[in-house]
Write an enzyme that holds these catalytic residues in place. Structure first.
Site, PDB file in Angstrom:
ATOM      1  N   TRP A 285     -20.628  11.470 -19.540  1.00 49.34           N
ATOM      2  CA  TRP A 285     -20.812  11.863 -17.842  1.00 49.34           C
ATOM      3  C   TRP A 285     -22.201  12.291 -17.711  1.00 49.34           C
ATOM      4  CZ3 TRP A 285     -17.925   8.564 -15.409  1.00 49.34           C
ATOM      5  CH2 TRP A 285     -16.703   8.138 -15.837  1.00 49.34           C
TER       6      TRP A 285
ATOM      7  N   GLU B 276       1.056  -1.230  -0.035  1.00 44.29           N
ATOM      8  CA  GLU B 276       0.088   0.114  -0.021  1.00 44.29           C
ATOM      9  C   GLU B 276       0.796   1.129   0.087  1.00 44.29           C
ATOM     10  OE1 GLU B 276      -3.557  -0.492  -0.627  1.00 44.29           O
ATOM     11  OE2 GLU B 276      -2.925  -2.272  -0.760  1.00 44.29           O
TER      12      GLU B 276
ATOM     13  N   TRP C 192     -16.447  11.686 -12.582  1.00 47.31           N
ATOM     14  CA  TRP C 192     -15.708  11.335 -11.625  1.00 47.31           C
ATOM     15  C   TRP C 192     -14.886  12.713 -10.790  1.00 47.31           C
ATOM     16  CZ3 TRP C 192     -10.538  12.451 -11.938  1.00 47.31           C
ATOM     17  CH2 TRP C 192      -9.955  12.844 -13.267  1.00 47.31           C
TER      18      TRP C 192
HETATM   19  C1  LIG Z   1     -11.195   7.176  -4.404  1.00 49.61           C
HETATM   20  C2  LIG Z   1      -9.987   7.270  -3.609  1.00 49.61           C
HETATM   21  C3  LIG Z   1      -9.774   8.254  -3.109  1.00 49.61           C
HETATM   22  C4  LIG Z   1      -8.547   8.143  -2.137  1.00 49.61           C
HETATM   23  N1  LIG Z   1      -8.022   9.707  -1.615  1.00 49.61           N
HETATM   24  C5  LIG Z   1      -6.816   9.575  -0.958  1.00 49.61           C
HETATM   25  C6  LIG Z   1      -6.362  10.764  -0.380  1.00 49.61           C
HETATM   26  O1  LIG Z   1      -6.828  11.835  -0.700  1.00 49.61           O
HETATM   27  N2  LIG Z   1      -5.073  10.704   0.422  1.00 49.61           N
HETATM   28  C7  LIG Z   1      -4.553   9.516   0.536  1.00 49.61           C
HETATM   29  O2  LIG Z   1      -3.456   9.396   1.447  1.00 49.61           O
HETATM   30  N3  LIG Z   1      -5.278   8.401   0.214  1.00 49.61           N
HETATM   31  C8  LIG Z   1      -5.883   8.370  -0.408  1.00 49.61           C
HETATM   32  N4  LIG Z   1      -6.803   7.028  -1.066  1.00 49.61           N
HETATM   33  C9  LIG Z   1      -5.974   6.018  -0.747  1.00 49.61           C
HETATM   34  C10 LIG Z   1      -6.582   5.126   0.588  1.00 49.61           C
HETATM   35  O3  LIG Z   1      -7.884   5.051   0.601  1.00 49.61           O
HETATM   36  C11 LIG Z   1      -5.973   5.906   1.764  1.00 49.61           C
HETATM   37  O4  LIG Z   1      -4.384   6.244   1.517  1.00 49.61           O
HETATM   38  C12 LIG Z   1      -6.334   4.769   2.997  1.00 49.61           C
HETATM   39  O5  LIG Z   1      -7.379   4.538   3.176  1.00 49.61           O
HETATM   40  C13 LIG Z   1      -5.704   5.673   4.409  1.00 49.61           C
HETATM   41  O6  LIG Z   1      -5.855   4.776   5.414  1.00 49.61           O
HETATM   42  P1  LIG Z   1      -4.693   4.157   6.132  1.00 49.61           P
HETATM   43  O7  LIG Z   1      -3.676   5.524   6.578  1.00 49.61           O
HETATM   44  O8  LIG Z   1      -5.293   3.457   7.306  1.00 49.61           O
HETATM   45  O9  LIG Z   1      -3.972   3.138   5.167  1.00 49.61           O
HETATM   46  P2  LIG Z   1      -3.249   1.839   5.500  1.00 49.61           P
HETATM   47  O10 LIG Z   1      -4.138   0.846   4.753  1.00 49.61           O
HETATM   48  O11 LIG Z   1      -2.530   1.637   6.571  1.00 49.61           O
HETATM   49  O12 LIG Z   1      -2.016   2.362   4.181  1.00 49.61           O
HETATM   50  C14 LIG Z   1      -0.864   2.902   4.542  1.00 49.61           C
HETATM   51  C15 LIG Z   1      -0.602   4.113   3.836  1.00 49.61           C
HETATM   52  O13 LIG Z   1      -0.496   3.729   2.410  1.00 49.61           O
HETATM   53  C16 LIG Z   1      -0.988   4.624   1.504  1.00 49.61           C
HETATM   54  N5  LIG Z   1      -1.906   4.190   0.628  1.00 49.61           N
HETATM   55  C17 LIG Z   1      -2.674   2.979   1.157  1.00 49.61           C
HETATM   56  N6  LIG Z   1      -3.662   2.532  -0.002  1.00 49.61           N
HETATM   57  C18 LIG Z   1      -3.295   3.614  -0.789  1.00 49.61           C
HETATM   58  C19 LIG Z   1      -4.092   3.798  -2.002  1.00 49.61           C
HETATM   59  N7  LIG Z   1      -4.854   3.058  -2.472  1.00 49.61           N
HETATM   60  N8  LIG Z   1      -3.539   4.744  -2.913  1.00 49.61           N
HETATM   61  C20 LIG Z   1      -2.479   5.742  -2.503  1.00 49.61           C
HETATM   62  N9  LIG Z   1      -1.944   5.312  -1.135  1.00 49.61           N
HETATM   63  C21 LIG Z   1      -2.267   4.420  -0.476  1.00 49.61           C
HETATM   64  C22 LIG Z   1      -1.392   5.739   2.542  1.00 49.61           C
HETATM   65  O14 LIG Z   1      -0.295   6.863   2.726  1.00 49.61           O
HETATM   66  C23 LIG Z   1      -1.722   4.881   3.890  1.00 49.61           C
HETATM   67  O15 LIG Z   1      -1.677   5.887   4.995  1.00 49.61           O
HETATM   68  C24 LIG Z   1      -7.794   7.217  -2.017  1.00 49.61           C
HETATM   69  C25 LIG Z   1      -8.368   5.655  -2.579  1.00 49.61           C
HETATM   70  C26 LIG Z   1      -9.422   6.031  -3.151  1.00 49.61           C
HETATM   71  C27 LIG Z   1     -10.054   4.904  -3.874  1.00 49.61           C
END
Ligand SMILES: Cc1cc2nc3c(=O)[nH]c(=O)nc-3n(C[C@H](O)[C@H](O)[C@H](O)COP(=O)(O)OP(=O)(O)OC[C@H]3O[C@@H](n4cnc5c(N)ncnc54)[C@H](O)[C@@H]3O)c2cc1C
Length: 463
Positions: A305, A273, A358
């Site tokens: 869209w 991630e 979107w």
């Molecule tokens: C539509 C959409 C919008 C999103 N917008 C953002 C946003 O604005 N900012 C953001 O930080 N993340 C975003 N994400 C990615 C992800 O949802 C979040 O990073 C995650 O939910 C944060 O929770 P966590 O810190 O517990 O993640 P964990 O599961 O603990 O992951 C650790 C870290 O990995 C990174 N990460 C994890 N998943 C992703 C991913 N799919 N894409 C990019 N980085 C990721 C983040 O920095 C996160 O804190 C988005 C995903 C989607 C599908």
């Protein structure tokens, strides 16, 4: 004198720009607020307040190193360049250090700052602190940037070593009061939004809070990450995203801590991630058009869209009549954060079932997320709308009810955020039909019909 310009790197630990400046001698730290730019970028009030509170913590941490933090306000990025030039001249700076930010506006701003500083005879250095590997160096066998995540992540893992930690250096000789510069203002008067007290409890500021969170997550929960990460009612993910986005914790510390936790598949899945985060930063760097409101796959910009304000309003307010979507949208509004599985479900519901542009959803997320990050948000939205880097074809359309039954089987998450459904049993809560209470809406769209509509729109797109 050596100047460090802080932006989304609000920490002293393992901060490459700060450490490079300290190696050269005495340091002044600078922060420039740009409220008009924040508005243009749709930065959420909850995120701006998180920045404010982290800056207060940063000021305290810097003062322990006898480094003064000077704050100034400019309306926007061009204004911030003028302030930098004023600061470099007034303080007779020898060097300027900044940690790179990768969205296009920020890249352009930093190019201008670096050349303006050099014209003043100041050594200006940009550091790649926000990411694990410098953009431009992860390329496929043909020397091209990757467009798909899995081969990108495999290449990164081959290239990545356990990252070093920035060296710990001694403090400045004394905490002087630097001469005043253009636009200088006290930290609390930089045009912040009005704070809400609950934000402080939800998202505590400071490096200590971030490090404790990382340590706790890597001590135990990370071991179960692979099994638990998709269930929004469980504390299965790190919730570190606000601190990572604002640079209150370093990405290298996260990678290192997970690697050293040695607890099986969980940490490796979590590191994947972290590589998604890395991937999207590389994407916006290599493909500037995604910074300009365009689809990554530009041929899909001609999709028909819909722009239905009522459907959009129902989605924003968590009143679509699809319980898991509504619970997720209310979580976003109440906490400034949404679980990753739910971000995918709500984004796909907006872009596929409602066939709304979107970009409307992307903007709404930015306006409300405490972790709003252009690259991850844009990447996540384009992945969900099938206009982006997803390797799977457009006909992957999540059914939100099936998702709900699978990932919130007991309905606990829905019950918490949609209390009007709390009396329903675990079967009907996902799709209440006629069992719904009067105050809860009927579904605003038929899932089967809308799926067919989305498939037809993609299939018939003239590209
Ligand atoms: C539509 C959409 C919008 C999103 N917008 C953002 C946003 O604005 N900012 C953001 O930080 N993340 C975003 N994400 C990615 C992800 O949802 C979040 O990073 C995650 O939910 C944060 O929770 P966590 O810190 O517990 O993640 P964990 O599961 O603990 O992951 C650790 C870290 O990995 C990174 N990460 C994890 N998943 C992703 C991913 N799919 N894409 C990019 N980085 C990721 C983040 O920095 C996160 O804190 C988005 C995903 C989607 C599908």
């Amino acid at each position: 004198m050596n100047v460090v310009w802080f932006r989304t790197d609000l920490r002293i630990e393992d901060n490459l720009a700060l450490e490079a400046a300290r190696q050269r001698g005495e340091v002044i730290a600078l922060y420039i607020a740009t409220p008009d730019q924040w508005q243009t970028h749709n930065d959420a009030p909850i995120k701006l307040d998180f920045w404010r509170r982290n800056l207060l913590e940063l000021e305290k941490a810097l003062s322990r190193l006898k480094i003064p933090l000077v704050c100034a306000q400019a309306p926007d990025y061009p204004g911030s360049i003028e302030i930098i030039c004023s600061a470099l001249s007034v303080w007779q700076a020898d060097s300027l250090h900044l940690n790179a930010e990768y969205p296009l506006n920020e890249v352009r701003r930093d190019h201008q700052v670096l050349s303006a500083a050099r014209e003043l005879g100041v050594e200006a250095v940009i550091h790649h602190d926000q990411i694990l590997i410098e953009p431009g160096s992860v390329l496929n066998n043909s020397g091209e940037p990757f467009k798909v995540f899995t081969p990108f992540s495999k290449k990164c893992r081959v290239m990545l070593q356990l990252p070093d930690r920035a060296e710990k250096l001694g403090p400045n000789s004394s905490l002087g009061v630097p001469e005043a510069i253009k636009g200088q203002k006290p930290l609390e008067e930089l045009g912040w939004p009005a704070p809400e007290s609950r934000w402080t409890d939800l998202w505590p500021a400071g490096e200590k809070a971030a490090r404790e969170k990382l340590k706790h997550f890597c001590s135990q929960p990370v071991a179960g990450y692979k099994q638990n990460r998709d269930f929004p009612a469980l504390p299965g993910t790190s919730t570190l995203s606000p601190w990572l986005t604002s640079g209150v914790i370093s990405i290298r510390d996260c990678w290192r801590e997970a690697t050293l936790s040695h607890s099986g598949e969980g940490p490796e899945t979590w590191k994947n991630e972290l590589l998604w985060r890395e991937f999207y930063k590389h994407i916006i760097f290599h493909y500037p058009h995604v910074n300009m409101n365009k689809a990554f796959r530009q041929e899909l910009d001609s999709l028909p869209w819909r722009y239905d304000e009522n459907d959009f309003k129902a989605w924003c307010e968590g009143k679509t009549g699809i319980p898991i979507v509504d619970a997720a949208m209310r979580q976003l509004k109440e906490t400034g954060w949404m679980h990753n599985r739910l971000r995918m479900i709500t984004a796909m519901f907006l872009s596929k079932n409602l066939l709304l542009d979107w970009r409307w959803g992307e903007k709404w997320f930015m306006e409300h997320l405490v972790d709003g990050d252009f690259s991850a948000n844009n990447g996540g939205w384009q992945w969900s709308a099938s206009t982006g880097t997803d390797a799977a074809p457009y006909f992957r359309i999540f059914n939100p009810i099936t998702q709900s039954q699978r990932f919130d089987a007991q309905g606990d998450f829905i019950r918490y955020f949609v209390p009007e459904l709390s009396e329903l049993d675990e079967k009907s809560i996902h799709d209440p039909g006629m069992l719904k209470p009067a105050e809860y809406p009927l579904p605003i769209v038929d899932l089967k019909m809308s799926r067919q509509r989305a498939l037809a729109a993609f299939k018939n797109n003239k590209f």
